[in-house]
Design an enzyme around this catalytic site. Structure first.
Site, PDB file in Angstrom:
ATOM      1  N   ASP A 132      -0.496   3.889   3.005  1.00 48.37           N
ATOM      2  CA  ASP A 132      -0.217   3.969   1.572  1.00 48.37           C
ATOM      3  C   ASP A 132      -1.147   3.061   0.764  1.00 48.37           C
ATOM      4  O   ASP A 132      -1.494   1.964   1.196  1.00 48.37           O
ATOM      5  CB  ASP A 132       1.245   3.553   1.331  1.00 48.37           C
ATOM      6  N   GLU A 140      -4.206   7.378   2.052  1.00 48.35           N
ATOM      7  CA  GLU A 140      -3.915   7.771   0.674  1.00 48.35           C
ATOM      8  C   GLU A 140      -4.837   6.920  -0.201  1.00 48.35           C
ATOM      9  O   GLU A 140      -4.520   5.782  -0.532  1.00 48.35           O
ATOM     10  CB  GLU A 140      -2.446   7.527   0.323  1.00 48.35           C
TER      11      GLU A 140
END
Length: 632
Positions: free
Chosen positions: A314, A368
């Site tokens: 993330d 990401e």
């Protein structure tokens, strides 16, 4: 209650590795471990707290009294406190009470390596040993092939707490999900499932992205063994499991990692590097050896102990840039005078190298990363960051911007779609329609489409058809596959009642068939990261808002021809140039009546010797309104 008995699980070699940031299995040493010493059963505790003056284990067993069970500090300047306490067993709640050399500050912390935490809002750690007998041997033996970059990769992104709920709005347990979620994902034909963070987190509205228990599956849904059962069941049904992993920041909760021993132990001491202004959270000190070892050990823990097949990492962009979400004067350039966080980049490369070395390419790390940072999915040895894949955020943004436009204006914006092919092969891209696209007023995917109900759902089917035939792997957030109409709400179940309506079952069936087509069409995955796998037929028909292209695999007989019509006007007798003659068959048409379409399909396709689009042969087909036609 017995006192602390001196004992250690650490060797001198362990300590050398730890100090050097190269101990990647710290979970075998730090934390709480149920063992036997000199014939006595109990628990060994070890915690890193180099600024501590004293460290005590407190819990129900000693009335949370910090005087009863003081750990011993090691003599080797490692900063590790340890000891064995007899009669402490599985299920005991505990924390570490730490007195700091720093102004005698006292902290009371959960164990950073705890395998189980109390159900939030309670915050204690729990002594645990997640004994489980895995039954996924077959999957583990062949998953390297299943997880390869030249294999179909269709991911269903799930927030466990809100996928489906029991009556009374009660969440499903890991055991219930092992039945209901696994069977659904299998029926829909996805190759992988991705869980939004399941590591323990204190605050539900964070969706799990602010962790306090890095080594513990959240107790909201059951025990660690039951989470292993869920992963195991997916594997037994030939479905891979990807976990969201958050090494980018952590919350300031009093029991968490922040200011752990009265010093900036895990977070960077400089607030310009150690505090995240967007999320009001702390940022790891990536230049500290022991912190790097903590994070890499954590990544390997989930891949090794829980058999995860990949980690979606993330907020990578926030790690890579020193000026991320910061104004001038709020950040300091690196030694070369630019904005790259060299320590974070070094950490990421080390992480990916160790994952590849430990699992021999059988698992994937997926970034990401929302910027144009170069080489995210390039191997480290070639100067890249070493991820297996990267989310194609630009494609997602441009595509959704295009689709929300009224069809009459789309002819002026066709480059929003075609632009992606100018950079599609610069990284190994995954095409995401993630949870972030259906929250905070953005509306659900189907309600971002223009027109009446029929046009909205035709657009949604077209969107998914375009996605599955565009180069790259796929990710779809739960609910999108059946046309969820409301925004995602983490506190409630998806709107499963919508499946009583044909427009919703039509989209669901179309996604199911897209997954089957993707898995059974080598041309759609064998060269999904190579320019050799894609060829435009015509990207210039702006007036009709039509795109035509070919997807290619290793064998030309598997080539797939795609035609997309982005307007509600039927394109009849539409001529498309093709590279060779042969028997042609329409294998999927989003306008099929069983998907909720008008039924303008192409049961018989014949090739012509009439040259077109620079090819010697051509075909004439009907491209349905707001439809995609896929031909083999």
């Amino acid at each position: 209650m017995s006192k602390v008995i001196p004992h250690s699980l650490f060797t001198d070699f362990d300590i050398d590795l730890f100090k050097g940031g190269k101990h990647y299995r710290l979970y075998d040493k730090l934390g709480s471990h149920i063992i036997e010493v000199d014939g006595k059963k109990g628990t060994y505790f070890a915690v890193w707290a180099p600024s501590a003056k004293s460290v005590s284990v407190v819990g129900d067993f000693n009335g949370w009294n910090s005087n009863d069970h003081k750990l011993n500090v090691r003599w080797d300047a490692s900063g590790i406190w340890e000891g064995f306490i007899p009669q402490i067993g599985k299920g005991e709640k505990y924390k570490y009470k730490i007195q700091s050399h720093n102004n005698d500050i006292w902290t009371e912390k959960a164990d950073p390596f705890a395998r189980l935490c109390e159900h939030p809002p309670k915050t204690a750690s729990v002594v645990w040993s997640a004994d489980y007998e895995w039954k996924d041997t077959d999957w583990m033996d062949y998953r390297k092939d299943k997880n390869g970059l030249d294999r179909p990769y269709s991911v269903y992104e799930v927030h466990i707490g809100s996928w489906k709920r029991n009556p009374g709005n009660n969440v499903l347990t890991y055991k219930e999900l092992a039945d209901e979620l696994v069977s659904y994902v299998k029926e829909m034909g996805y190759t992988h499932v991705e869980f939004m963070p399941i590591m323990e987190y204190p605050y539900d509205p964070s969706w799990g992205y602010q962790l306090t228990g890095y080594f513990a599956p959240t107790s909201r849904f059951g025990t660690p063994e039951e989470f292993k059962l869920l992963v195991d069941t997916f594997h037994q049904n030939d479905i891979g499991v990807i976990l969201d992993w958050v090494p980018s920041h952590f919350p300031e909760d009093a029991h968490g990692l922040g200011f752990f021993d009265g010093s900036h132990l895990y977070e960077h001491p400089d607030r310009r590097k150690g505090y995240h202004p967007d999320w009001k959270s702390l940022i790891f000190n990536y230049g500290r050896n022991e912190v790097r070892a903590f994070l890499i050990s954590n990544a390997l823990f989930w891949l090794e102990q829980f058999h995860a097949d990949g980690l979606r990492v993330d907020a990578v962009a926030s790690m890579l840039y020193l000026d991320y979400s910061r104004e001038d004067g709020e950040w300091e350039p690196n030694m070369y005078g630019n904005n790259e966080n060299l320590e974070a980049m070094s950490f990421i490369r080390e992480l990916n190298q160790e994952v590849n070395a430990s699992f021999n390419g059988a698992v994937q790390t997926i970034a990401e990363e929302s910027t144009a940072f170069s080489g995210v999915s390039r191997p480290v040895e070639y100067g890249g960051l070493g991820f297996g894949m990267k989310w194609m955020m630009g494609w997602m943004h441009d595509t959704l911007e295009y689709f929300k436009k009224e069809p009459i204006y789309r002819k002026h914006h066709q480059n929003d779609l075609t632009f992606s092919m100018t950079y599609a092969f610069t990284e190994n891209f995954m095409l995401p329609f993630s949870h972030d696209e259906v929250v905070y007023g953005k509306q659900s995917l189907v309600y971002r489409m223009p027109g009446d109900e029929w046009q909205r759902f035709a657009n949604l089917r077209l969107l998914f058809g375009y996605m599955f035939t565009h180069p790259g792997t796929k990710l779809m957030f739960m609910g999108g596959e059946f046309g969820q109409t409301s925004e995602w709400n983490f506190q409630n179940s998806l709107d499963w009642h919508l499946l009583q309506y044909e427009v919703h079952t039509g989209v669901q069936q179309f996604v199911k068939d897209l997954n089957a087509l993707y898995k059974n069409s080598p041309a759609l995955y064998e060269k999904q990261f190579s320019p050799e796998g894609f060829q435009w037929i015509d990207y210039g028909d702006h007036e009709n808002s039509v795109l035509t292209y070919i997807r290619k695999g290793h064998d030309t007989k598997n080539d797939v021809i795609v035609a997309c019509n982005f307007t509600p006007v039927v394109r009849e007798n539409y001529r498309i140039g093709i590279p060779k003659k042969g028997k042609l068959k329409e294998v999927l048409n989003s306008d099929d009546v069983r998907y909720g379409g008008t039924g303008r399909t192409n049961p018989n396709i014949k090739s012509s010797t009439k040259p077109w689009h620079g090819h010697k042969k051509s075909i004439e087909i009907t491209i349905p309104p707001l439809g995609v036609v896929i031909i083999k």
